[in-house]
Design an enzyme around this catalytic site. Structure first.
Site, PDB file in Angstrom:
ATOM      1  N   HIS A   1     -26.486 -57.938 -19.914  1.00 26.62           N
ATOM      2  CA  HIS A   1     -26.017 -58.789 -18.820  1.00 26.62           C
ATOM      3  C   HIS A   1     -26.800 -60.095 -18.763  1.00 26.62           C
ATOM      4  CE1 HIS A   1     -23.464 -59.454 -15.498  1.00 26.62           C
ATOM      5  NE2 HIS A   1     -23.422 -58.233 -15.044  1.00 26.62           N
TER       6      HIS A   1
ATOM      7  N   ASP B   1      -7.376 -55.472 -27.644  1.00 25.86           N
ATOM      8  CA  ASP B   1      -6.537 -54.769 -28.631  1.00 25.86           C
ATOM      9  C   ASP B   1      -7.175 -54.945 -30.008  1.00 25.86           C
ATOM     10  OD1 ASP B   1      -4.646 -53.778 -30.365  1.00 25.86           O
ATOM     11  OD2 ASP B   1      -2.983 -54.986 -29.610  1.00 25.86           O
TER      12      ASP B   1
END
Length: 423
Positions: free
Chosen positions: A160, A366
């Site tokens: 992060h 994807d």
């Protein structure tokens, strides 16, 4: 005889280097990177059931394509190809990202498509570096686990310090596009961390004290019908104003927890969440589109336990909207160096934090075999502050799934009962 427990065989972690030459040198992190996130690693899993009616997938070829997609993505995203972010810079050495290949002994259906409670230990689904490397120093890792049904689970761990959720999703979308054979990512990455102002910091007070709680893990669903009903109720009560799904769901969570926690009437109950500030960085960043650093700022709400417990749902929604409306002024004030330290929040039982993963972008990645049917986080062992994570439920379900570590055992049944009113 009982069926054998599922097992996962994993390759040793190996580095995927960039597919081509990349620049060297150091790049700075932004003031938001350094303030908002510190060295926190985020774990999550994307579940890809076998596509119905599309024929068998060559799983080995699919994994090879994913490796190639990561390698190609690391050329434009070359700062990610470093095992360790520095402080306050990333040293661009082009070493690569850690990658693990794995195979499960079962079909996804045999382990309930990785619904909770997990029937495979999470440690077997998540990538981890070699023992000589420190987990908190890793920018990004991936593990692809093949299942006997033709499905996959992709476990991701990211720093992060370098990404917020939207930024990490942007990188993974790029890797997926390149794995599918596209010539370049549809969104060009932007670093430009030094364009964000580094305002003078107010003197820090003493570090917050905290108690280790024993939060119970719970899962709840808020249906599309309930969300629509809350929005309609707020619209009627406010003279025609509208509210977002986030406003509606967060109002429900905050109110239900205040009711269930049974704190004294005058005790403070607080809700905090990290709001996106990308829309406020136009004119600050050379290009907001493609920027993949941290763009968040804390928003908080404080009320008395009695006021929140007795509020109508429409009144609770109004509280959420009021807090969000202060974001722009507070963030601009922070960039000018005029704001207090809004990251310092009391860590007691009255505080709950909310993270909305339903719209970050991980559900739209994807790698070549369709978008995931389900994405869920695995950072659910924190006991310092109560937390709620919003997820998209597994397809074809709709609405919002709540992953909750909000209350301790004495209040768990009451909390579940309150939330069930909005299922």
């Amino acid at each position: 005889m009982a069926a054998a427990a599922p097992t996962v065989s994993r390759s040793p972690p190996s580095l995927i280097p960039p597919a081509g030459p990349t620049p060297g040198g150091t790049l700075p992190l932004s003031s938001i990177d350094k303030t908002a996130a510190v060295r926190v690693s985020v774990d999550f899993i994307q579940v890809f059931p076998p596509a119905a009616g599309s024929g068998a997938v060559d799983q080995d070829a699919a994994v090879a394509a994913i490796r190639d997609g990561f390698a190609r993505a690391l050329v434009p995203y070359y700062p990610v190809a470093e095992p360790s972010p520095g402080d306050p810079v990333v040293d661009c050495t082009g070493e690569g990202v850690w990658f693990v290949e794995a195979a499960a002994s079962c079909a996804l259906a045999d382990v309930n498509c990785l619904e909770r409670p997990l029937l495979i230990p999470k440690e077997e689904l998540l990538p981890r570096p070699p023992p000589e490397e420190k987990l908190e120093d890793i920018i990004l890792m991936a593990q692809v686990t093949k299942f006997t049904c033709g499905g996959f689970a992709v476990g991701i761990c990211f720093s992060h310090l370098v990404f917020d959720g939207q930024g990490a999703a942007q990188f993974l979308k790029a890797a997926g596009e390149l794995a599918r054979g596209l010539p370049a990512p549809s969104v060009a990455p932007v670093w430009d961390r030094d364009a964000i102002p580094d305002p003078p910091k107010p003197p820090r007070g003493p570090p917050p004290s905290f108690t280790a709680f024993s939060f119970v893990t719970q899962v709840a669903e808020i249906s599309p019908e309930s969300i629509a009903r809350i929005k309609d109720e707020f619209k009627a009560a406010s003279g025609g104003q509208t509210c977002s799904t986030f406003d509606a769901v967060t109002a429900v969570v905050f109110r239900c927890r205040a009711v269930a926690a049974c704190l004294p009437d005058d005790a403070e109950v607080r809700l905090g969440f990290a709001a996106s500030t990308r829309h406020l960085l136009h004119g600050v960043l050379p290009s907001v589109e493609g920027y993949y650093g941290n763009c968040v700022y804390p928003v908080g709400v404080t009320r008395s336990s009695k006021a929140m417990s007795e509020a109508s749902v429409a009144e609770a929604v109004a509280v959420m909207r009021e807090a969000k409306e202060t974001l722009a002024a507070r963030f601009r004030d922070w960039m000018r160096g005029g704001a207090a330290d809004h990251y310092n929040v009391p860590l007691d039982y009255g505080t709950v934090t909310v993270s909305d993963w339903s719209r970050v972008g991980f559900n739209e990645v994807d790698y070549g075999f369709g978008e995931p049917g389900y994405v869920f986080t695995l950072n659910d062992d924190v006991n310092i502050v109560a937390s709620v994570i919003y997820l998209k439920p597994p397809a074809p379900k709709r609405g919002i799934r709540l992953m909750l570590r909000c209350v301790e055992e004495p209040h768990a049944a009451a909390f579940a009962e309150e939330l069930a009113k909005f299922a």
